[in-house]
Design a protein around this motif. Sequence first.
Motif, PDB file in Angstrom:
ATOM      1  N   ASP A 263       0.774  -1.378  -0.062  1.00 34.80           N
ATOM      2  CA  ASP A 263       0.001  -0.034  -0.048  1.00 34.80           C
ATOM      3  C   ASP A 263       0.976   1.179  -0.051  1.00 34.80           C
ATOM      4  O   ASP A 263       0.477   2.271  -0.617  1.00 34.80           O
ATOM      5  CB  ASP A 263      -0.960   0.022   1.164  1.00 34.80           C
ATOM      6  CG  ASP A 263      -1.929  -1.034   1.110  1.00 34.80           C
ATOM      7  OD1 ASP A 263      -2.032  -1.566   0.107  1.00 34.80           O
ATOM      8  OD2 ASP A 263      -2.572  -1.523   2.304  1.00 34.80           O
ATOM      9  N   ASP A 264       2.069   1.080   0.520  1.00 39.67           N
ATOM     10  CA  ASP A 264       2.844   2.390   0.695  1.00 39.67           C
ATOM     11  C   ASP A 264       3.853   2.639  -0.528  1.00 39.67           C
ATOM     12  O   ASP A 264       4.733   3.355  -0.564  1.00 39.67           O
ATOM     13  CB  ASP A 264       3.784   2.432   1.872  1.00 39.67           C
ATOM     14  CG  ASP A 264       4.818   1.198   1.869  1.00 39.67           C
ATOM     15  OD1 ASP A 264       4.602   0.322   1.231  1.00 39.67           O
ATOM     16  OD2 ASP A 264       5.402   1.039   2.993  1.00 39.67           O
ATOM     17  N   GLY A 265       3.538   1.660  -1.616  1.00 39.66           N
ATOM     18  CA  GLY A 265       4.428   1.808  -2.808  1.00 39.66           C
ATOM     19  C   GLY A 265       5.603   0.863  -2.965  1.00 39.66           C
ATOM     20  O   GLY A 265       6.181   0.637  -4.071  1.00 39.66           O
ATOM     21  N   THR A 266       5.890   0.232  -1.670  1.00 45.88           N
ATOM     22  CA  THR A 266       7.271  -0.641  -1.667  1.00 45.88           C
ATOM     23  C   THR A 266       6.767  -2.091  -2.675  1.00 45.88           C
ATOM     24  O   THR A 266       5.781  -2.585  -2.383  1.00 45.88           O
ATOM     25  CB  THR A 266       7.429  -1.017  -0.247  1.00 45.88           C
ATOM     26  OG1 THR A 266       7.605   0.147   0.643  1.00 45.88           O
ATOM     27  CG2 THR A 266       8.667  -1.940  -0.154  1.00 45.88           C
ATOM     28  N   VAL A 267       8.021  -2.231  -3.169  1.00 41.99           N
ATOM     29  CA  VAL A 267       7.796  -3.398  -4.152  1.00 41.99           C
ATOM     30  C   VAL A 267       8.870  -4.480  -3.647  1.00 41.99           C
ATOM     31  O   VAL A 267       9.808  -4.259  -3.374  1.00 41.99           O
ATOM     32  CB  VAL A 267       8.132  -2.973  -5.701  1.00 41.99           C
ATOM     33  CG1 VAL A 267       8.346  -4.285  -6.518  1.00 41.99           C
ATOM     34  CG2 VAL A 267       7.292  -2.056  -6.059  1.00 41.99           C
ATOM     35  N   ARG A 268       7.977  -5.511  -3.455  1.00 44.89           N
ATOM     36  CA  ARG A 268       8.809  -6.899  -2.911  1.00 44.89           C
ATOM     37  C   ARG A 268       8.867  -7.700  -4.164  1.00 44.89           C
ATOM     38  O   ARG A 268       7.760  -8.228  -4.806  1.00 44.89           O
ATOM     39  CB  ARG A 268       8.305  -7.554  -1.728  1.00 44.89           C
ATOM     40  CG  ARG A 268       8.481  -6.613  -0.514  1.00 44.89           C
ATOM     41  CD  ARG A 268       8.158  -7.143   0.762  1.00 44.89           C
ATOM     42  NE  ARG A 268       7.033  -8.055   0.923  1.00 44.89           N
ATOM     43  CZ  ARG A 268       6.225  -7.681   1.920  1.00 44.89           C
ATOM     44  NH1 ARG A 268       6.522  -6.737   2.786  1.00 44.89           N
ATOM     45  NH2 ARG A 268       5.057  -8.155   2.144  1.00 44.89           N
ATOM     46  N   THR A 269      10.153  -8.460  -4.466  1.00 40.48           N
ATOM     47  CA  THR A 269      10.120  -9.266  -5.633  1.00 40.48           C
ATOM     48  C   THR A 269      10.909 -10.629  -5.150  1.00 40.48           C
ATOM     49  O   THR A 269      11.293 -10.611  -3.850  1.00 40.48           O
ATOM     50  CB  THR A 269      10.928  -8.747  -6.628  1.00 40.48           C
ATOM     51  OG1 THR A 269      12.334  -8.566  -6.078  1.00 40.48           O
ATOM     52  CG2 THR A 269      10.690  -7.478  -7.061  1.00 40.48           C
ATOM     53  N   GLY A 270      10.548 -11.734  -5.766  1.00 38.15           N
ATOM     54  CA  GLY A 270      11.174 -13.064  -5.628  1.00 38.15           C
ATOM     55  C   GLY A 270      12.646 -13.103  -5.469  1.00 38.15           C
ATOM     56  O   GLY A 270      13.213 -13.556  -4.522  1.00 38.15           O
ATOM     57  N   LEU A 271      13.239 -12.156  -6.340  1.00 39.70           N
ATOM     58  CA  LEU A 271      14.787 -12.304  -6.251  1.00 39.70           C
ATOM     59  C   LEU A 271      15.337 -11.572  -5.003  1.00 39.70           C
ATOM     60  O   LEU A 271      16.370 -11.776  -4.385  1.00 39.70           O
ATOM     61  CB  LEU A 271      15.240 -11.443  -7.404  1.00 39.70           C
ATOM     62  CG  LEU A 271      15.106 -12.006  -8.912  1.00 39.70           C
ATOM     63  CD1 LEU A 271      15.470 -11.017 -10.310  1.00 39.70           C
ATOM     64  CD2 LEU A 271      15.907 -13.189  -8.869  1.00 39.70           C
ATOM     65  N   GLN A 272      14.439 -10.589  -4.574  1.00 38.39           N
ATOM     66  CA  GLN A 272      14.902  -9.953  -3.151  1.00 38.39           C
ATOM     67  C   GLN A 272      14.608 -10.971  -2.093  1.00 38.39           C
ATOM     68  O   GLN A 272      15.768 -10.951  -1.111  1.00 38.39           O
ATOM     69  CB  GLN A 272      14.128  -8.722  -3.056  1.00 38.39           C
ATOM     70  CG  GLN A 272      14.002  -7.809  -3.640  1.00 38.39           C
ATOM     71  CD  GLN A 272      13.275  -6.348  -3.520  1.00 38.39           C
ATOM     72  OE1 GLN A 272      12.131  -6.559  -2.939  1.00 38.39           O
ATOM     73  NE2 GLN A 272      13.535  -5.103  -3.987  1.00 38.39           N
ATOM     74  N   GLY A 273      13.806 -11.685  -2.308  1.00 34.36           N
ATOM     75  CA  GLY A 273      13.539 -12.872  -1.396  1.00 34.36           C
ATOM     76  C   GLY A 273      14.670 -13.916  -1.454  1.00 34.36           C
ATOM     77  O   GLY A 273      15.093 -14.457  -0.313  1.00 34.36           O
ATOM     78  N   LEU A 274      15.191 -14.140  -2.660  1.00 31.82           N
ATOM     79  CA  LEU A 274      16.465 -15.032  -2.597  1.00 31.82           C
ATOM     80  C   LEU A 274      17.715 -14.614  -1.974  1.00 31.82           C
ATOM     81  O   LEU A 274      18.401 -15.213  -1.426  1.00 31.82           O
ATOM     82  CB  LEU A 274      16.642 -15.203  -4.311  1.00 31.82           C
ATOM     83  CG  LEU A 274      17.832 -16.251  -4.613  1.00 31.82           C
ATOM     84  CD1 LEU A 274      17.666 -17.643  -4.003  1.00 31.82           C
ATOM     85  CD2 LEU A 274      18.010 -16.178  -6.025  1.00 31.82           C
ATOM     86  N   VAL A 345      14.653 -22.473  -1.797  1.00 30.21           N
ATOM     87  CA  VAL A 345      14.349 -21.449  -3.027  1.00 30.21           C
ATOM     88  C   VAL A 345      12.898 -21.201  -3.482  1.00 30.21           C
ATOM     89  O   VAL A 345      12.292 -20.230  -3.744  1.00 30.21           O
ATOM     90  CB  VAL A 345      15.621 -21.735  -4.276  1.00 30.21           C
ATOM     91  CG1 VAL A 345      14.996 -20.817  -5.405  1.00 30.21           C
ATOM     92  CG2 VAL A 345      16.654 -21.650  -3.905  1.00 30.21           C
ATOM     93  N   MET A 346      12.278 -22.445  -3.256  1.00 30.29           N
ATOM     94  CA  MET A 346      10.789 -22.609  -3.482  1.00 30.29           C
ATOM     95  C   MET A 346       9.998 -21.847  -2.599  1.00 30.29           C
ATOM     96  O   MET A 346       8.913 -21.251  -2.959  1.00 30.29           O
ATOM     97  CB  MET A 346      10.448 -24.187  -3.525  1.00 30.29           C
ATOM     98  CG  MET A 346       9.104 -24.402  -3.730  1.00 30.29           C
ATOM     99  SD  MET A 346       8.483 -26.107  -3.926  1.00 30.29           S
ATOM    100  CE  MET A 346       8.777 -26.444  -2.421  1.00 30.29           C
ATOM    101  N   ILE A 347      10.356 -21.683  -1.365  1.00 31.37           N
ATOM    102  CA  ILE A 347       9.459 -21.352  -0.468  1.00 31.37           C
ATOM    103  C   ILE A 347       9.728 -20.046   0.198  1.00 31.37           C
ATOM    104  O   ILE A 347       9.097 -19.090   0.319  1.00 31.37           O
ATOM    105  CB  ILE A 347       9.374 -22.135   0.941  1.00 31.37           C
ATOM    106  CG1 ILE A 347       8.755 -23.690   0.492  1.00 31.37           C
ATOM    107  CG2 ILE A 347       8.838 -21.708   2.072  1.00 31.37           C
ATOM    108  CD1 ILE A 347       8.678 -24.810   1.602  1.00 31.37           C
ATOM    109  N   ILE A 348      10.984 -19.623   0.515  1.00 33.65           N
ATOM    110  CA  ILE A 348      11.480 -18.348   1.162  1.00 33.65           C
ATOM    111  C   ILE A 348      11.198 -17.151   0.095  1.00 33.65           C
ATOM    112  O   ILE A 348      10.708 -16.412   0.671  1.00 33.65           O
ATOM    113  CB  ILE A 348      13.108 -18.345   1.584  1.00 33.65           C
ATOM    114  CG1 ILE A 348      13.228 -19.665   2.546  1.00 33.65           C
ATOM    115  CG2 ILE A 348      13.614 -17.141   2.151  1.00 33.65           C
ATOM    116  CD1 ILE A 348      12.557 -19.657   3.583  1.00 33.65           C
ATOM    117  N   PRO A 349      11.476 -17.067  -0.997  1.00 30.08           N
ATOM    118  CA  PRO A 349      11.147 -16.050  -1.903  1.00 30.08           C
ATOM    119  C   PRO A 349       9.702 -15.577  -2.007  1.00 30.08           C
ATOM    120  O   PRO A 349       9.247 -14.532  -1.628  1.00 30.08           O
ATOM    121  CB  PRO A 349      11.751 -16.218  -3.017  1.00 30.08           C
ATOM    122  CG  PRO A 349      12.748 -17.225  -3.082  1.00 30.08           C
ATOM    123  CD  PRO A 349      12.440 -18.132  -1.943  1.00 30.08           C
TER     124      PRO A 349
END
Length: 537
Positions: A263-274, A345-349
């Motif tokens: 909602d605050d515009g922050t983008v979270r991606t799977g690569l960041q999770g990796l 890799v499957m779960i954490i990202p």
Amino acid sequence: MPYIHIIALYEIFVILVTLYFIIKLHFKNNRISKEEDFIDLYEKRRKRLIENAGINFPMKNYLFLLILSPIALGTFIYVLTDNAMFSVIVGSFGVLVPRGLIILLTYDNNKKFEERYAKSLRQLSASLESGSSILNAVNEVANCAFLHESMRKKWKFLGVITFLVPVLIMTYYAVIGGWILRYIVIYLTSSGKQAVADNCFTSFISSPSSVWYGLIFMFLTALIVYNGVEKGIERVSKFIMPVLLIMVIGIAIFSLTLKTTLDDGTVRTGLQGLKVYMKPDLTGITIGRFLQITLDAMSQLFFSLSVSMGIMITYGSYVKKDVDLNKAVSQIEIMDTGVAFLAGVMIIPAVFVFSGLDGMSAGPGLMFVSLPKVFYCMGVVGRIIGILFFVLAGFAALTSCISVLESITANCMELFHTERKKTTRVLSVIYLIATAVIALGYSVFYVEVALPNGSTGQLLDIMDYISNSFMMPFISLLSAILIGWIMKPSWIAEEMELNGKKFKRKKLYNVMMRYIMPVIMMILFLQSTGVLNLIMK
């Protein structure tokens, strides 16, 4: 305090019955009535049991255990859980302690001799068929471990303790299998949107109706072991497991492509999770925290390899002599580590994308919380992937559950000299009850217990702590001492080089087993019991 009067009445009842038993035995020769009642019959049956066992077990000791065990067990559980009704239920099983002790002490010399004799003949026949001379064949038989009572009689207790680990694990394994069954049903009967809800998993396990899924899974496991069709299941698993591995790889790649905007515009991606998964974060790390992480990692490693629970030893006994153990060990190391990495890799990202760093604390439920969201993002094909994944995961859990129950069954058959079907029936009843109790640990028998390692857990977590975090490092410590200093590492090295292959890690193995493993396992054991935290304060 709720139900505390039930405990009091129960303990008074046990004391009065036992006192009545003692009085009758003391004055039985002076009684006016010579008619036998249930106490007399009970006494005769127990005396006959003790005599048949061929052991010295005085009746007064039997009575002492009979009165003390339910009270001690019930009190211990009450102190641990603060749940009076659950304490009464568990404490009632204490009346079985005396009989169980006698059965464990029973030793059938004739049958043991016959078994060793038959094995000796088979070994002699195999040696002669392989081309050995009669003298060499006889020497091979004479040197076989099974002709001896044990490697070291004083260390026989280690085998008993090791056997207890799968016994405890089996109490909750079917519960987790029941969770998988529930998600299979969800994906079969709906689009899978229900599984995406944040409270879907917690609502399910906290509902008393969840017990039925665990019971169905346990019943299916028992049915397979009872009918002896494990080999058919194993043949199917040779096809199922590679398919599951391919699916894990595919889902892991898709998890890296996920993206969400807050909602605050922050983008979270799977690569960041990796990156979160791969990059160590040492912020706020302490010695105690580091040791706890190490203990958790050890528990996961030992569980996935079936180490310190007797299962690997059981399957190891089936390995043929021509198998290259060096190659087998390397393959296990690579596959176990590789699959564990892919699962992360499957779960954490996915957890990072949908729940952020706070979602990492979900524990075993991560698979049931994050993966449904991944499948939902795939659209229509996600439902198909979800069905296939949980069906395959359920099959993997079933094969593991079968191996645990099979190990327990085989050991009980050897200990108590009983046939397979009778043993399986008894174990099935025991573990159906245990599965129900553990499954209801999130609802009817809900407790929050502070564990010695600093965490708080329910019944499933308590059993997991005892078997994985407490007993496994303790067994590993004793095993390292036994192999490193009593039997000596050369005993294992000879087995590794049995087929002429060189054991390249012999020196490393020697140092690890004698000097490093005992120290590490001692530290982790002290950490699991909370003693190390007290020492460091």
